[in-house]
Design a protein around this motif. Sequence first.
Motif, mmCIF file in Angstrom:
data_model
loop_
_atom_site.group_PDB
_atom_site.id
_atom_site.type_symbol
_atom_site.label_atom_id
_atom_site.label_comp_id
_atom_site.label_asym_id
_atom_site.label_seq_id
_atom_site.Cartn_x
_atom_site.Cartn_y
_atom_site.Cartn_z
ATOM 1 N N TYR A 103 54.079 52.793 21.133
ATOM 2 C CA TYR A 103 53.245 52.648 21.311
ATOM 3 C C TYR A 103 51.972 51.749 21.061
ATOM 4 C CZ TYR A 103 50.622 56.482 19.385
ATOM 5 O OH TYR A 103 50.045 57.374 18.841
ATOM 6 N N LYS A 137 47.522 50.653 20.238
ATOM 7 C CA LYS A 137 46.885 51.630 19.978
ATOM 8 C C LYS A 137 46.093 50.530 20.650
ATOM 9 C CE LYS A 137 44.794 55.786 18.543
ATOM 10 N NZ LYS A 137 45.416 56.583 19.837
ATOM 11 N N ASP A 194 46.173 53.283 25.140
ATOM 12 C CA ASP A 194 47.740 53.342 24.639
ATOM 13 C C ASP A 194 48.541 53.160 25.365
ATOM 14 O OD1 ASP A 194 46.336 54.782 22.580
ATOM 15 O OD2 ASP A 194 47.191 56.783 22.859
ATOM 16 N N TYR A 215 44.621 45.410 21.190
ATOM 17 C CA TYR A 215 45.067 46.311 20.208
ATOM 18 C C TYR A 215 44.981 46.655 18.896
ATOM 19 C CZ TYR A 215 46.883 46.448 25.126
ATOM 20 O OH TYR A 215 46.845 46.503 25.918
ATOM 21 N N GLU A 233 46.622 49.111 16.277
ATOM 22 C CA GLU A 233 47.342 49.880 15.399
ATOM 23 C C GLU A 233 48.690 49.401 16.935
ATOM 24 O OE1 GLU A 233 44.418 53.241 14.089
ATOM 25 O OE2 GLU A 233 47.183 53.416 15.230
ATOM 26 N N ARG A 245 52.311 51.787 16.724
ATOM 27 C CA ARG A 245 51.941 52.917 16.114
ATOM 28 C C ARG A 245 54.069 53.963 16.451
ATOM 29 N NH1 ARG A 245 47.985 57.439 15.210
ATOM 30 N NH2 ARG A 245 46.738 55.729 14.142
ATOM 31 N N SER A 259 51.495 62.864 15.858
ATOM 32 C CA SER A 259 50.851 61.562 16.342
ATOM 33 C C SER A 259 51.228 59.785 16.173
ATOM 34 C CB SER A 259 49.482 60.971 14.639
ATOM 35 O OG SER A 259 49.331 61.378 13.475
ATOM 36 N N LYS A 287 51.286 54.770 11.752
ATOM 37 C CA LYS A 287 50.708 52.962 11.671
ATOM 38 C C LYS A 287 51.794 52.079 11.406
ATOM 39 C CE LYS A 287 46.456 51.743 10.887
ATOM 40 N NZ LYS A 287 44.840 51.762 10.595
#
Length: 308
Positions: A52, A54, A65, A98, A100, A102, A148, A151
Amino acid sequence: MPSLRQLTSSLLLATGLLLAACGEDKARVTLKLTDAPGDGIEKAVVTISKVYLKGSVEGEEGKGDVVLLSEPVTTDLLTLANDTADLVTDAEVPAGTYKELRFVITGGYIQVKQDGQSRIFATSANYEGLPEGAQVDGDLQMPSASSSGLKVKFDKDADVTITSDDDQKVILVDFDVAQSFGKEAGNSGKWVMRPIIKGADMRFSGNVEVTLQLGDGLSFPMPGTTQLSGFSAVLINADGSRETMPFTLATNSVAVADFKYLLPGDYQVDLVAPTGVSFTTDIARPAATSVSSGVESDVHFTLTSIDF
């Protein structure tokens, strides 16, 4: 780049985002994956369950997200050296900025050479990606990988801005295998995955073409025994990850190896000869080179002596 690029070589993973105009305020995104190989690692299999972006979607503060992948994909990163694979095709992404990208990884295993034997270290003995009948010799730990997510750090910490009138873009994500897997301290026998993942706009990625040539007056003693194609080029990234690639003959006296999908940065190039062969070259080894945005770098070696 562990071997390098592909878990480089370097793990060398590389991911691409192709952004094309789609509707009034959205773009279409295709996600590509590549990697850097790792020395001593024979397989590096991971299950990517979610990917996704972020950030901040235009007009929707705090709702940034955007899920690109929600169906699990299992892949051996080491099969992707010098190549890419599509993870996501034509996902719709709202315009926005955006910060990041992930990856959520929910399982995996590595197969490594230890004491002359291949050993498997897995996140669990019943991990679904294991080969049928495989014996698990130890644990592979993945801290935070399944919560999470991991990254992806973009080049120069640049954000990714998506607009509805974007031309097609590609972002290359390099998962350095050699730097991402290591033994746990002590004598526990466990391995730990602490991924080193970097990204850059695919347009600004480059390649290194390595050329090996026979010097004047040099020849191999018997045709077909030891030729230039028996040599290999070694690419070393700034973190020390190595990727080895056999040369391919271009002519009887010139061979070429081409390392693709490289992030901008400094690299070194070395040579490996067939067993029992010693040699010298016209320039010092390893030779330094840099990969610049969208540019091919060339490193040329000429053999000045060969001893069998």
